[in-house]
Enzyme design. Structure first.
Site, short mmCIF file in Angstrom:
data_model
loop_
_atom_site.label_atom_id
_atom_site.label_comp_id
_atom_site.label_asym_id
_atom_site.label_seq_id
_atom_site.Cartn_x
_atom_site.Cartn_y
_atom_site.Cartn_z
N GLY A 4 0.78 -1.23 0.00
CA GLY A 4 0.00 0.00 0.00
C GLY A 4 0.81 1.27 0.00
O GLY A 4 0.33 2.31 0.47
N MET A 41 -4.13 -6.90 -7.11
CA MET A 41 -3.57 -7.95 -7.96
C MET A 41 -4.64 -8.94 -8.44
O MET A 41 -4.34 -10.10 -8.69
CB MET A 41 -2.45 -8.67 -7.23
CG MET A 41 -1.34 -7.73 -6.79
SD MET A 41 -0.76 -6.61 -8.09
CE MET A 41 0.77 -7.40 -8.53
N ILE A 43 -8.18 -9.38 -11.18
CA ILE A 43 -8.76 -8.83 -12.41
C ILE A 43 -10.26 -8.64 -12.18
O ILE A 43 -11.00 -9.63 -12.01
CB ILE A 43 -8.55 -9.79 -13.61
CG1 ILE A 43 -7.10 -10.28 -13.68
CG2 ILE A 43 -9.00 -9.12 -14.90
CD1 ILE A 43 -6.09 -9.21 -13.87
N LEU A 44 -10.69 -7.39 -12.17
CA LEU A 44 -12.12 -7.13 -12.02
C LEU A 44 -12.86 -7.61 -13.26
O LEU A 44 -12.37 -7.47 -14.39
CB LEU A 44 -12.37 -5.63 -11.84
CG LEU A 44 -11.94 -5.02 -10.51
CD1 LEU A 44 -12.02 -3.50 -10.57
CD2 LEU A 44 -12.77 -5.56 -9.34
N HIS A 92 0.61 0.71 -13.10
CA HIS A 92 1.30 -0.53 -13.47
C HIS A 92 2.80 -0.26 -13.60
O HIS A 92 3.20 0.74 -14.22
CB HIS A 92 0.74 -1.08 -14.78
CG HIS A 92 1.37 -2.39 -15.15
ND1 HIS A 92 1.02 -3.58 -14.53
CD2 HIS A 92 2.34 -2.69 -16.03
CE1 HIS A 92 1.76 -4.56 -15.03
NE2 HIS A 92 2.56 -4.05 -15.94
N GLU A 128 -11.63 -4.00 -20.23
CA GLU A 128 -11.93 -5.39 -19.86
C GLU A 128 -10.74 -6.32 -20.05
O GLU A 128 -10.85 -7.51 -19.74
CB GLU A 128 -13.16 -5.87 -20.64
CG GLU A 128 -14.40 -5.08 -20.23
CD GLU A 128 -15.69 -5.58 -20.82
OE1 GLU A 128 -15.70 -6.68 -21.39
OE2 GLU A 128 -16.69 -4.85 -20.71
N VAL A 142 -6.53 -7.27 -19.31
CA VAL A 142 -5.60 -7.13 -18.18
C VAL A 142 -4.54 -6.07 -18.47
O VAL A 142 -3.91 -6.10 -19.54
CB VAL A 142 -4.91 -8.49 -17.91
CG1 VAL A 142 -3.86 -8.34 -16.80
CG2 VAL A 142 -5.93 -9.54 -17.55
C1 GAR Z 1 2.99 -1.21 -7.56
O1 GAR Z 1 4.31 -1.20 -8.05
C2 GAR Z 1 1.99 -1.31 -8.70
O2 GAR Z 1 2.44 -0.66 -9.86
C3 GAR Z 1 1.92 -2.80 -8.91
O3 GAR Z 1 1.92 -3.31 -7.61
C4 GAR Z 1 2.72 -2.49 -6.77
C5 GAR Z 1 1.98 -2.25 -5.49
O4 GAR Z 1 2.79 -1.59 -4.54
N1 GAR Z 1 0.75 -3.17 -9.65
C6 GAR Z 1 0.74 -4.16 -10.54
O5 GAR Z 1 1.69 -4.88 -10.76
C7 GAR Z 1 -0.59 -4.34 -11.27
N2 GAR Z 1 -0.45 -5.22 -12.38
P1 GAR Z 1 2.15 -0.93 -3.26
O6 GAR Z 1 1.22 -1.97 -2.62
O7 GAR Z 1 3.31 -0.63 -2.37
O8 GAR Z 1 1.41 0.30 -3.69
#
Ligand code: GAR
Length: 197
Positions: free
Chosen positions: A13, A89, A91-92, A108, A141, A143
């Site tokens: 987060g 993480m 997929i809605l 991303h 829709e 990924v």
């Molecule tokens: C982030 O780097 C975000 O870009 C990635 O997860 C991490 C979450 O970090 N998202 C994906 O890979 C989506 N495909 P955080 O929980 O510290 O914000």
């Protein structure tokens, strides 16, 4: 007006924290009214609680349609107008995209369309690219797909591993995501993802 945001999370987060910090400024124009996690142990939930933001856990079942409906039910209960996927993480399903068209933003850790999926940083290193980066986009829709709103490059340094590269990507995410969400809530983004003049 997109004044009521939900942030969906699965993990640490740090991006949620950046959004919490940004929305603490009354001039931001929107507040986070709920943080939703598919995992009860996500540290992001602790961050939300520390900020006084309500949290909801929607455990993900193999039935994506059912899980998506459970998320939509939460979003409707909190009268959410816009949704930010910040390290969510899962997929809605299409029902969520239909319910919130051009109202769901994802961050991303790559320059899409390269390296979609949950292991983008690992994939970029494995491929040996010299530059990767961060993408913020509207969710459709597919990924890690949909109109791109903003991208920032991050140079891959010799000797980088997942941890070191992820750390530099996070620094960029924590600036780019709140900036885009600020434009989003202020109505400065067109549906194509580009800035309105
Ligand atoms: C982030 O780097 C975000 O870009 C990635 O997860 C991490 C979450 O970090 N998202 C994906 O890979 C989506 N495909 P955080 O929980 O510290 O914000």
């Amino acid at each position: 007006m997109i004044d009521r945001l939900a942030v969906l999370v699965s993990g640490n987060g740090t991006n949620l924290q950046a959004l919490v910090d940004a929305t603490a400024d009354p001039g931001f124009g929107a507040s986070i009214v709920v943080v939703v996690s598919d995992r009860p142990d996500a540290y992001a939930l602790t961050r939300a609680e520390a900020a006084g933001i309500p949290t909801e856990v929607v455990p993900w079942s193999p039935d994506r349609t059912r899980s998506t409906k459970a998320v939509i039910d939460v979003l409707e209960r909190y009268e959410v107008k816009g949704v930010v996927l910040a390290g969510f993480m899962r997929i809605l399903g299409p029902a969520a995209i239909r319910r919130y068209p051009n109202r769901i933003i994802n961050v991303h850790p790559s320059l899409l369309p390269s390296f979609a999926g949950s292991k983008a940083i690992e994939a970029a290193l494995a491929h040996g690219v010299k530059v990767t980066g961060v993408t913020v986009h509207f969710v459709d829709e597919e990924v890690d797909h949909g109109p791109i709103i903003a991208q920032e490059p991050v140079v891959v340094e010799p000797g980088d591993d997942v941890e070191s590269l992820a750390a530099r990507i996070h620094i960029v995410e924590h600036v780019l995501l709140p900036a885009v969400v600020g434009d989003f809530v202020a109505g400065r983004l067109s549906q194509a993802g580009v800035m309105s003049p």
